[in-house]
Enzyme design. Sequence first.
Site, mmCIF file in Angstrom:
data_model
loop_
_atom_site.group_PDB
_atom_site.id
_atom_site.type_symbol
_atom_site.label_atom_id
_atom_site.label_comp_id
_atom_site.label_asym_id
_atom_site.label_seq_id
_atom_site.Cartn_x
_atom_site.Cartn_y
_atom_site.Cartn_z
ATOM 1 N N ARG A 132 -6.365 -6.657 25.333
ATOM 2 C CA ARG A 132 -5.636 -5.873 24.148
ATOM 3 C C ARG A 132 -4.648 -6.727 23.529
ATOM 4 O O ARG A 132 -4.392 -6.913 22.361
ATOM 5 C CB ARG A 132 -5.122 -4.607 24.471
ATOM 6 N N TYR A 143 -6.625 2.310 -3.151
ATOM 7 C CA TYR A 143 -7.722 2.535 -2.464
ATOM 8 C C TYR A 143 -7.683 4.244 -1.866
ATOM 9 O O TYR A 143 -6.545 4.479 -1.191
ATOM 10 C CB TYR A 143 -8.158 1.603 -1.026
ATOM 11 N N ASP A 167 -2.031 -5.354 -0.969
ATOM 12 C CA ASP A 167 -3.493 -5.262 -0.442
ATOM 13 C C ASP A 167 -4.222 -6.248 -1.342
ATOM 14 O O ASP A 167 -4.460 -6.019 -2.522
ATOM 15 C CB ASP A 167 -3.869 -3.948 -0.687
ATOM 16 N N LYS A 206 -14.705 -6.547 3.649
ATOM 17 C CA LYS A 206 -15.091 -6.686 2.379
ATOM 18 C C LYS A 206 -15.267 -8.377 2.009
ATOM 19 O O LYS A 206 -16.060 -8.990 2.942
ATOM 20 C CB LYS A 206 -14.134 -6.368 1.299
HETATM 21 C C1 LIG Z 1 -12.078 -0.943 2.069
HETATM 22 C C2 LIG Z 1 -10.617 -1.081 1.742
HETATM 23 C C3 LIG Z 1 -9.598 -0.760 2.479
HETATM 24 C C4 LIG Z 1 -9.864 -0.100 4.057
HETATM 25 O O1 LIG Z 1 -10.507 -0.890 4.900
HETATM 26 P P1 LIG Z 1 -11.464 -0.551 6.031
HETATM 27 O O2 LIG Z 1 -11.726 -1.826 6.726
HETATM 28 O O3 LIG Z 1 -12.449 0.395 5.264
HETATM 29 O O4 LIG Z 1 -10.485 0.159 6.924
HETATM 30 C C5 LIG Z 1 -8.389 -0.833 2.190
HETATM 31 N N1 LIG Z 1 -8.086 -1.523 0.974
HETATM 32 C C6 LIG Z 1 -8.947 -1.864 0.176
HETATM 33 C C7 LIG Z 1 -8.467 -2.347 -1.338
HETATM 34 C C8 LIG Z 1 -10.326 -1.783 0.411
HETATM 35 O O5 LIG Z 1 -11.217 -1.814 -0.292
#
Ligand SMILES: *Cc1c(COP(=O)(O)O)cnc(C)c1O
Length: 377
Positions: free
Chosen positions: A46, A98, A170, A195
């Site tokens: 961990r 998001y 982000d 992504k």
């Molecule tokens: C998908 C996404 C998230 C969340 O990520 P997960 O891997 O699904 O937990 C946060 N911010 C943006 C812009 C996203 O597209």
Amino acid sequence: MGFSTIAIHAGNEPDSATGAVSVPIYQTSTYAQEGLGLHKGFEYARTQNPTRLALEKNIAALEGAKYGYAFASGMSAIDAVLKLVKAGDHVICGDNTYGGTYRLFSKVLANYGIEFDFVDTSDILNVENAFKVNTKMVFVETPTNPVMTVTDLQAVSEIAHAHGARVVCDNTFMSPYLQQPMSFGVDIVVHSTTKYLNGHSDSIGGFVSLNDEEDSEWIKFVQNSIGAILSPFDSFLVLRGTKTLAVRMQAHDKNGRAVANFLAEHPNVQKVYYPGLPAHPQHELAKRQQNGFGGMVAFEMGSLEKAKKVLENVKLCTLAESLGGVESLISHPATMTHASVPTEKRDKLGITDGLVRVSVGIEDVEDIISDLDQALS
Ligand SMILES: *Cc1c(COP(=O)(O)O)cnc(C)c1O
């Protein structure tokens, strides 16, 4: 060194035990110690894992950051960053983040005494006016999902720093290839590696990059204390993904521009949201701040019926949530990714029932366009 060289080599040293060129998947929970207090820097998985550590060095280097931490999801990465603020602190957040981020802030963290204000950060005056004496963080996403609003990262950073607050960006929609938030003064960059960074729609993960040593120590402490770590196998997958990030993003960007131009000229499409189009309200800012416009395109069909026709008639594009993979995905934000956002708020943001979002993949672009063309007619 150039971006691709860093992507291929940072963290990717040959394995010290065997010389393996590809970083092995260290699928272990613990490590043998030679004696009391005598170990190789790895005690319990961990806390430390060599595969995760390689990925952490890799993505931190791509963001131009000193430190990086990999998490089990984008949401757990964002949650860890919010552990930098405490009960009684105030956070300014973009009003079009998001959906999961909005849900985490407004439904979960608000219960722990953290105050949130959601404002349209594309107008810097809104950010300036939202500051309170207890504001400790500004959280922005640019471009936003799905209407692609762009926020001036340098302007937000200057205002936030003047108020003694951290700026978090982000960077999921752009990836470090198309946008380098830290070069504009942003303190912390978060990602859903699910992504573009992983890029192959086969893993969920998140990442935090930062430069401040004290904040970095706290994020590391939180990562170990809460335990929402990225697994060795997922770390391997993302590390494999980032090696081709530059070539993939070039292809997403090229195809994204072509699809946006095609949609902008289509008589059945009412409006296209893409920062690469000269008609986009922040086109000039996007040109200055980004190294391209990427593969995310949204468009307005005018009604749910018309949107539904497109969504149900595409053959190559897959109807699915998520984005950033090599394959083209199509979705309906109002009922899918943004279903947790209240209707009045959705309307205000332009996330109407007629809005369709495409994550343009890296297939041959003629095939993507002809698929959309047949679905539109
Ligand atoms: C998908 C996404 C998230 C969340 O990520 P997960 O891997 O699904 O937990 C946060 N911010 C943006 C812009 C996203 O597209």
